[in-house]
Design a protein around this motif. Structure first.
Motif, PDB file in Angstrom:
ATOM      1  N   TYR A  30      11.313  -5.970  -7.749  1.00  0.00           N
ATOM      2  CA  TYR A  30      11.130  -4.540  -8.011  1.00  0.00           C
ATOM      3  C   TYR A  30      10.579  -4.283  -9.415  1.00  0.00           C
ATOM      4  O   TYR A  30       9.568  -3.595  -9.585  1.00  0.00           O
ATOM      5  CB  TYR A  30      12.460  -3.809  -7.834  1.00  0.00           C
ATOM      6  CG  TYR A  30      12.405  -2.359  -8.247  1.00  0.00           C
ATOM      7  CD1 TYR A  30      11.746  -1.419  -7.462  1.00  0.00           C
ATOM      8  CD2 TYR A  30      12.999  -1.919  -9.434  1.00  0.00           C
ATOM      9  CE1 TYR A  30      11.684  -0.081  -7.838  1.00  0.00           C
ATOM     10  CE2 TYR A  30      12.944  -0.588  -9.816  1.00  0.00           C
ATOM     11  CZ  TYR A  30      12.290   0.321  -9.015  1.00  0.00           C
ATOM     12  OH  TYR A  30      12.213   1.630  -9.398  1.00  0.00           O
ATOM     13  N   ARG A  34       6.900  -2.903 -10.654  1.00  0.00           N
ATOM     14  CA  ARG A  34       6.896  -1.623 -11.370  1.00  0.00           C
ATOM     15  C   ARG A  34       6.298  -1.756 -12.778  1.00  0.00           C
ATOM     16  O   ARG A  34       5.700  -0.812 -13.288  1.00  0.00           O
ATOM     17  CB  ARG A  34       8.329  -1.102 -11.441  1.00  0.00           C
ATOM     18  CG  ARG A  34       8.486   0.216 -12.153  1.00  0.00           C
ATOM     19  CD  ARG A  34       9.906   0.756 -12.015  1.00  0.00           C
ATOM     20  NE  ARG A  34      10.262   1.629 -13.109  1.00  0.00           N
ATOM     21  CZ  ARG A  34      11.386   2.309 -13.193  1.00  0.00           C
ATOM     22  NH1 ARG A  34      12.283   2.202 -12.224  1.00  0.00           N
ATOM     23  NH2 ARG A  34      11.657   3.087 -14.233  1.00  0.00           N
ATOM     24  N   LEU A  37       2.534  -1.318 -12.532  1.00  0.00           N
ATOM     25  CA  LEU A  37       2.081  -0.315 -11.572  1.00  0.00           C
ATOM     26  C   LEU A  37       1.157   0.727 -12.191  1.00  0.00           C
ATOM     27  O   LEU A  37       0.098   1.046 -11.627  1.00  0.00           O
ATOM     28  CB  LEU A  37       3.302   0.364 -10.935  1.00  0.00           C
ATOM     29  CG  LEU A  37       3.020   1.347  -9.794  1.00  0.00           C
ATOM     30  CD1 LEU A  37       2.286   0.650  -8.654  1.00  0.00           C
ATOM     31  CD2 LEU A  37       4.327   1.961  -9.278  1.00  0.00           C
ATOM     32  N   TYR A  56       3.226   7.490 -10.422  1.00  0.00           N
ATOM     33  CA  TYR A  56       4.260   6.540 -10.856  1.00  0.00           C
ATOM     34  C   TYR A  56       5.642   7.188 -10.800  1.00  0.00           C
ATOM     35  O   TYR A  56       6.592   6.613 -10.255  1.00  0.00           O
ATOM     36  CB  TYR A  56       3.951   6.068 -12.279  1.00  0.00           C
ATOM     37  CG  TYR A  56       5.023   5.203 -12.899  1.00  0.00           C
ATOM     38  CD1 TYR A  56       5.044   3.826 -12.709  1.00  0.00           C
ATOM     39  CD2 TYR A  56       6.022   5.768 -13.686  1.00  0.00           C
ATOM     40  CE1 TYR A  56       6.031   3.041 -13.274  1.00  0.00           C
ATOM     41  CE2 TYR A  56       7.012   4.990 -14.251  1.00  0.00           C
ATOM     42  CZ  TYR A  56       7.011   3.626 -14.052  1.00  0.00           C
ATOM     43  OH  TYR A  56       7.998   2.856 -14.618  1.00  0.00           O
ATOM     44  N   PHE A  59       6.958   7.899  -7.292  1.00  0.00           N
ATOM     45  CA  PHE A  59       7.513   6.667  -6.708  1.00  0.00           C
ATOM     46  C   PHE A  59       8.922   6.392  -7.239  1.00  0.00           C
ATOM     47  O   PHE A  59       9.847   6.103  -6.467  1.00  0.00           O
ATOM     48  CB  PHE A  59       6.585   5.492  -7.025  1.00  0.00           C
ATOM     49  CG  PHE A  59       7.200   4.138  -6.774  1.00  0.00           C
ATOM     50  CD1 PHE A  59       7.449   3.699  -5.488  1.00  0.00           C
ATOM     51  CD2 PHE A  59       7.537   3.307  -7.839  1.00  0.00           C
ATOM     52  CE1 PHE A  59       8.033   2.457  -5.253  1.00  0.00           C
ATOM     53  CE2 PHE A  59       8.109   2.072  -7.619  1.00  0.00           C
ATOM     54  CZ  PHE A  59       8.368   1.649  -6.321  1.00  0.00           C
ATOM     55  N   CYS A  63      12.620   6.249  -5.278  1.00  0.00           N
ATOM     56  CA  CYS A  63      13.516   5.095  -5.365  1.00  0.00           C
ATOM     57  C   CYS A  63      14.947   5.514  -5.688  1.00  0.00           C
ATOM     58  O   CYS A  63      15.898   4.776  -5.390  1.00  0.00           O
ATOM     59  CB  CYS A  63      13.020   4.112  -6.428  1.00  0.00           C
ATOM     60  SG  CYS A  63      11.507   3.239  -5.973  1.00  0.00           S
ATOM     61  N   GLN A  95       5.934  -4.723  -0.262  1.00  0.00           N
ATOM     62  CA  GLN A  95       5.441  -5.550  -1.370  1.00  0.00           C
ATOM     63  C   GLN A  95       4.176  -6.314  -0.970  1.00  0.00           C
ATOM     64  O   GLN A  95       3.237  -6.443  -1.774  1.00  0.00           O
ATOM     65  CB  GLN A  95       6.530  -6.541  -1.809  1.00  0.00           C
ATOM     66  CG  GLN A  95       7.712  -5.916  -2.538  1.00  0.00           C
ATOM     67  CD  GLN A  95       7.397  -5.586  -3.985  1.00  0.00           C
ATOM     68  OE1 GLN A  95       6.267  -5.266  -4.333  1.00  0.00           O
ATOM     69  NE2 GLN A  95       8.404  -5.636  -4.839  1.00  0.00           N
ATOM     70  N   MET A  98       1.254  -3.955  -1.064  1.00  0.00           N
ATOM     71  CA  MET A  98       0.782  -3.733  -2.426  1.00  0.00           C
ATOM     72  C   MET A  98      -0.090  -4.881  -2.907  1.00  0.00           C
ATOM     73  O   MET A  98      -1.135  -4.675  -3.548  1.00  0.00           O
ATOM     74  CB  MET A  98       1.969  -3.557  -3.380  1.00  0.00           C
ATOM     75  CG  MET A  98       2.638  -2.211  -3.308  1.00  0.00           C
ATOM     76  SD  MET A  98       1.535  -0.843  -3.738  1.00  0.00           S
ATOM     77  CE  MET A  98       1.132  -1.232  -5.438  1.00  0.00           C
ATOM     78  N   SER A 125      -1.966   1.036  -0.725  1.00  0.00           N
ATOM     79  CA  SER A 125      -0.997   0.991  -1.822  1.00  0.00           C
ATOM     80  C   SER A 125       0.047   2.101  -1.697  1.00  0.00           C
ATOM     81  O   SER A 125       1.229   1.892  -1.996  1.00  0.00           O
ATOM     82  CB  SER A 125      -1.711   1.083  -3.171  1.00  0.00           C
ATOM     83  OG  SER A 125      -2.405   2.310  -3.297  1.00  0.00           O
ATOM     84  N   LEU A 129       4.014   1.521  -1.419  1.00  0.00           N
ATOM     85  CA  LEU A 129       4.988   2.098  -2.341  1.00  0.00           C
ATOM     86  C   LEU A 129       6.066   2.897  -1.602  1.00  0.00           C
ATOM     87  O   LEU A 129       7.239   2.877  -1.988  1.00  0.00           O
ATOM     88  CB  LEU A 129       4.282   3.006  -3.351  1.00  0.00           C
ATOM     89  CG  LEU A 129       3.451   2.289  -4.420  1.00  0.00           C
ATOM     90  CD1 LEU A 129       2.733   3.297  -5.298  1.00  0.00           C
ATOM     91  CD2 LEU A 129       4.321   1.371  -5.270  1.00  0.00           C
ATOM     92  N   ALA A 133       9.990   2.026  -1.834  1.00  0.00           N
ATOM     93  CA  ALA A 133      10.987   3.028  -2.235  1.00  0.00           C
ATOM     94  C   ALA A 133      12.092   3.134  -1.191  1.00  0.00           C
ATOM     95  O   ALA A 133      13.283   3.225  -1.537  1.00  0.00           O
ATOM     96  CB  ALA A 133      10.301   4.384  -2.430  1.00  0.00           C
TER      97      ALA A 133
END
Length: 626
Positions: A30, A34, A37, A56, A59, A63, A95, A98, A125, A129, A133
């Motif tokens: 994670y 991040r 990102l 950002y 996101f 989370c 993941q 991404m 992407s 994300l 999250a």
């Protein structure tokens, strides 16, 4: 479900080792993703700073919202084990998505190093994300609690040690990933053309998440898997909802008033539950100003990282990447927490000062505001360093810098033509046509060119134009402000975090009944989510042209909120929930004994009798403590 057959190693169930490894890998995954990102948004997707910052923080907010959903699903439906498994799969898929979205060669048909279809990369992407999250937030409240379930009642010491190691793994995973993934991002990779390797920076965290999932599954035969037993948050929400609805039904003056609006739930819910909710609501009321702290705190992963991209990360033998500066935070946390607990707080106590938890939180908010004042001062220094003018030719252009050239042309734009030439000591530079601006008349306009030196060494730049004048108007030198200037702002924000966050959770748990701690955790996470949404609003709506001014705005807002919070804290009365519950249970038991002696009373009627009278008696018994 039930007890798994777990061997005991050194007094600890073997199953917890799988949980600890799982947590380390998941946190690495994670925080590693991040860390890079916001730079992925800016340099790969080509978004501007405001949009990159907004997405950002959207996101991050998600989370911190999804843990509430994860806790409800685990406690009311699937159980902790299945929730961790299913959402970890979702997490791993996100993941991988991404990592794939960062492969520029997929849509780079002309092989020039730039994706031809940015839509593909953006959509993939964003899907990734969202899945991340959902996954990371969903398993957040489950893993630690699932680990605690593996211990028996006689293993309190081992359970405490487990939680210490568990949180050490969280910090260790985040620290290592924040160091490693920026290094991976700085590498160049590609099939047809070499670009910054965001796919590798996302790919390694994706691989670690797969490892985390596999490790957790391997230990499945050893786990104790408790059955879902309902979620207290749902009970609390239903009780509050019934109280509001019942109060609305009896809004007429003909009905007697009750001392607290939650007392209107007494017709349906147990009085002890209502008393516990009242205690929780007192703490949640104090949470109202808290999101502003998180608004500032979480910008170290967005605005501060973007600020670091304009600074010099050369520390001699070590070159720090902009996104690696975030490692200062976990390093300082590991340093400051024991210093605060063993030195600062005892010293303040010896001085005779009553440094209560709420006072600590207030000081923590002020320290965060000071951090943003430091960030504003650094930004002013950066802005000043980018405004050095050059007036001669040839020009010595520093490595990694660029010059803006202003070409003044006289004559009809639609009839006259001009030629602009740049030559240098190397062919490794780029000439970029920035804009054409008409000034005043149709026969007079300016053309701005930007000459970018992408090398690490200085080059000579000379100019030639067939018509009138060419003037170098701006030389942007490369990262002339050193990245070490960010250390003070990281120090203040981390000191603020230790005094605000650690103390805040401590205070919250001490002021609420044991069965309501999940409700307070949900409320705490909700304040983090709201704080990140505030960044989104300011970045997209305020559109402040100067970045230092935005930092000052945030610092000012936090100071104002801090004043409000300090006033609220001044009027707060500390309580002992355990003692209040004990007094309340004793009072109920005494009343029940009295009712048992009365004939014709049913068991249910004894628990739910005259609500107003019962509440008055409870209030007298606890008035001093409350």
């Amino acid at each position: 479900m039930g007890k798994g057959k777990s061997k005991v190693v050194c007094g600890y169930p073997l199953s917890i080792f799988f949980i600890v490894v799982n947590e380390f890998c998941e946190r690495f995954s994670y925080y590693g993703m991040r860390a890079v990102l916001v730079l992925y948004f800016k340099y790969f997707l080509r978004w501007d700073d405001d949009l990159a910052t907004s997405i950002y923080h959207t996101f991050v907010a998600l989370c911190y919202l999804t843990p509430i959903l994860g806790a409800i699903v685990a406690d009311s439906w699937l159980g902790k084990f299945k929730t961790i498994i299913y959402l970890s799969i979702v997490y791993a898929v996100g993941q991988v998505a991404m990592a794939v979205s960062a492969i520029h060669d997929i849509t780079d048909s002309d092989r020039d190093g730039t994706p031809d279809s940015m839509t593909f990369h953006i959509v993939l992407s964003m899907v990734g994300l969202f899945l991340i999250a959902l996954g990371t937030g969903g398993i957040k409240p489950c893993v630690a609690a699932f680990g605690g379930d593996q211990f028996g009642e006689h293993q309190d010491r081992q359970r405490r040690t487990f939680f210490s190691v568990f949180y050490l793994c969280i910090n260790g995973g985040s620290l290592l990933s924040t160091i490693i993934t920026p290094v991976l991002r700085a590498q160049e990779c590609g099939i047809y053309s070499k670009q910054k390797c965001y796919s590798l920076a996302f790919g390694v965290p994706a691989a670690l998440m797969v490892v985390a999932l596999v490790v957790f599954i391997i230990g499945s035969g050893m786990y104790y898997k408790a059955e879902p037993q309902g979620n207290i948050m749902l009970d609390v929400c239903k009780c509050i909802g019934f109280a509001i609805k019942n109060r609305y039904r009896h809004r007429s003056k003909q009905y007697p008033k009750r001392q607290h609006w939650m007392d209107w739930a007494e017709e349906k819910y147990d009085k002890l539950l209502i008393a516990q909710i009242k205690m929780v609501l007192k703490v949640l009321f104090l949470y109202i100003p808290l999101p502003m702290f998180w608004t500032l705190f979480d910008q170290k992963g967005s605005r501060w990282t973007l600020q670091a991209t304009t600074m010099d990360g050369n520390f001699g033998a070590l070159v720090i990447q902009p996104d690696q500066m975030q490692t200062v935070n976990p390093i300082l946390i590991l340093t400051l927490v024991p210093i605060m607990d063993s030195l600062i707080y005892p010293l303040i106590k010896k001085c005779g000062l009553n440094f209560t938890p709420l006072k600590r939180m207030t000081v923590g908010m002020l320290l965060a505001a000071i951090a943003f004042v430091c960030a504003a001062l650094v930004q002013i220094q950066i802005d000043v360093s980018t405004k050095q003018l050059l007036h001669s030719s040839p020009y010595i252009l520093s490595g990694q810098g660029f010059i803006y050239f202003k070409l003044t042309i006289k004559g009809k734009a639609n009839s006259d033509s001009t030629t602009f030439h740049l030559s240098s000591s190397s062919a490794a530079e780029i000439v970029e046509n920035q804009a054409i601006t008409f000034v005043g008349f149709t026969d007079y306009f300016l053309v701005y060119f930007r000459f970018v030196n992408g090398m690490k060494t200085a080059v000579n730049v000379s100019t030639a134009a067939c018509q009138d004048s060419v003037t170098a108007v701006e030389d942007i030198k490369p990262n002339s402000v050193h990245m070490a200037l960010q250390i003070p702002q990281y120090f203040f924000i981390t000191a603020g975090e230790v005094m605000f966050s650690v103390t805040g959770l401590e205070f919250s748990y001490s002021q609420a009944p044991s069965n309501m701690k999940a409700v307070l955790q949900a409320g705490w996470l909700f304040t983090v989510a709201i704080g990140n949404f505030i960044v989104l609003i300011v970045a997209e709506l305020a559109k402040i042209p100067k970045q230092w001014a935005e930092y000052v705005l945030f610092a000012s807002l936090l100071v104002a909120v801090c004043v409000i919070f300090s006033i609220m804290a001044y009027f707060y009365t500390y309580i002992d929930p355990t003692e209040i519950e004990a007094q309340f249970k004793k009072k109920i038991n005494e009343d029940d004994e009295d009712d048992k002696s009365k004939p014709g009373k049913a068991e249910v009627e004894m628990v739910k009798r005259d609500s107003i009278k019962c509440h008055d008696e409870y209030d007298k018994a606890t008035q001093t403590k409350m």
